[in-house]
Design an enzyme around this catalytic site. Structure first.
Site: not given
Length: 236
Positions: A18-19, A22-24, A44, A48, A61, A122
Site C-alpha cells: 500500500t502507498e 498505484k493511483t499516480v 477503482k 475505503s 483515487d 486500480e
C-alpha cells in the site's frame, strides 16, 4: 482500435504494497492513453477511506482518475464499493455489512467498456490484500482476466516485495504487461543499482520511472511506456 494498437482493452494495476503510488501510475497512464487518442477511463472497484459529499461517498483515487480522463461514467460503475473508514477493504465492508461480489465488479468493468476502449483498473493494497474473508485482490484480477501492471515503490526492501509480487502474479496465470518504478523515497540509497537489479530479474519490461514530486498524480507517462506496452501486445 485497442487490438490494432497492441493495447489491451483493460489493465489491472497492483502494487508491491500500500502507498506505493498505484493511483499516480494509474492516473498518468490514463492521461497518456487519452492524449494518444485511445479513449481510456479508470476504475477503482473497492475504495475505503472515502469522504462524504452530501449523500455521496467519494474517494481521492477516483477523483484522480476522473481528472486524468475526459470521459465520464456513473460513479456506481467506476467505484462500485465505497467505504468511509481508512482501513483494509475487507474490514470496511464487514463493518458496513456489505458482501463484495466479484461478479458484480466484473459486470461493472464490462459496462465501462461501453464508455471507453481501455479501462485501467486500480486495485487496493498489494496483490494479496483481502477484499473479504473469501476473496483477495488477486481473485478480482483473475476474474477480470486483465494483464497486470506492477507498481514498485522504490525504497529499501522493494526488491523482495517486487520479486514476490511478480511470482504470485505469474502463479495466478495472468501475464505481467510491465512494471513501473515509482521513486517514493527520494533519498533511497543506490537507487540505480536497485533499478538495474529489478530490470534483470523481473521478466517484464520496465514501462516507466516516476520521479518523486508533490504533484506526480497530475503528470503523464512518456511515450516509451506506450511503445513498451505495444511490444508486449497482450490483446486477446
Amino acid at each position: 482500435m485497442s487490438a490494432q494498437t497492441g493495447i489491451a482493452s483493460r489493465y489491472f494495476i497492483t502494487g508491491t504494497d500500500t502507498e506505493v503510488g498505484k493511483t499516480v501510475a494509474t492516473a498518468q497512464l490514463i492521461r497518456l492513453f487519452n492524449q494518444l487518442d485511445i479513449p481510456t477511463i479508470g476504475m477503482k472497484p473497492v475504495a475505503s477511506g472515502c469522504i462524504a459529499q452530501g449523500d455521496i461517498l467519494i474517494n481521492d483515487d477516483v477523483i484522480a482518475h476522473q481528472q486524468a480522463s475526459p470521459i465520464h461514467a456513473p460513479l456506481e460503475l467506476v467505484n462500485p464499493y465505497r467505504f468511509l473508514p481508512p482501513i483494509s477493504p475487507h474490514l470496511a465492508a464487514r463493518a458496513a455489512g456489505v458482501a463484495i461480489d466479484l461478479q458484480h465488479l466484473v459486470h461493472c468493468a464490462e459496462q465501462l467498456s461501453d464508455y471507453a476502449e481501455t479501462v485501467i483498473i486500480e486495485g487496493a493494497g498489494g496483490w494479496f490484500a483481502p477484499l473479504s474473508e473469501q476473496f483477495r485482490i488477486s481473485d478480482l484480477a483473475v476474474a477480470l482476466q486483465a494483464p497486470v501492471i506492477l507498481v514498485v515503490g522504490m525504497r529499501l526492501g522493494c526488491i523482495n516485495h517486487a520479486l514476490l509480487s511478480a511470482k504470485a502474479i505469474r502463479l495466478s496465470g495472468l501475464p505481467i504487461a510491465g512494471w513501473i518504478a515509482n521513486r517514493i523515497d527520494p533519498e533511497m540509497a543506490f537507487y540505480s543499482d536497485n533499478l538495474s537489479y529489478l530490470q534483470m530479474h523481473l521478466s517484464a519490461p520496465l514501462l516507466a520511472e516516476i520521479d518523486f514530486q508533490e504533484n506526480a498524480v497530475d503528470g503523464c507517462l512518456n511515450l516509451q511506456a506506450f511503445e513498451r506496452l505495444k511490444l508486449r501486445n497482450l490483446t486477446p
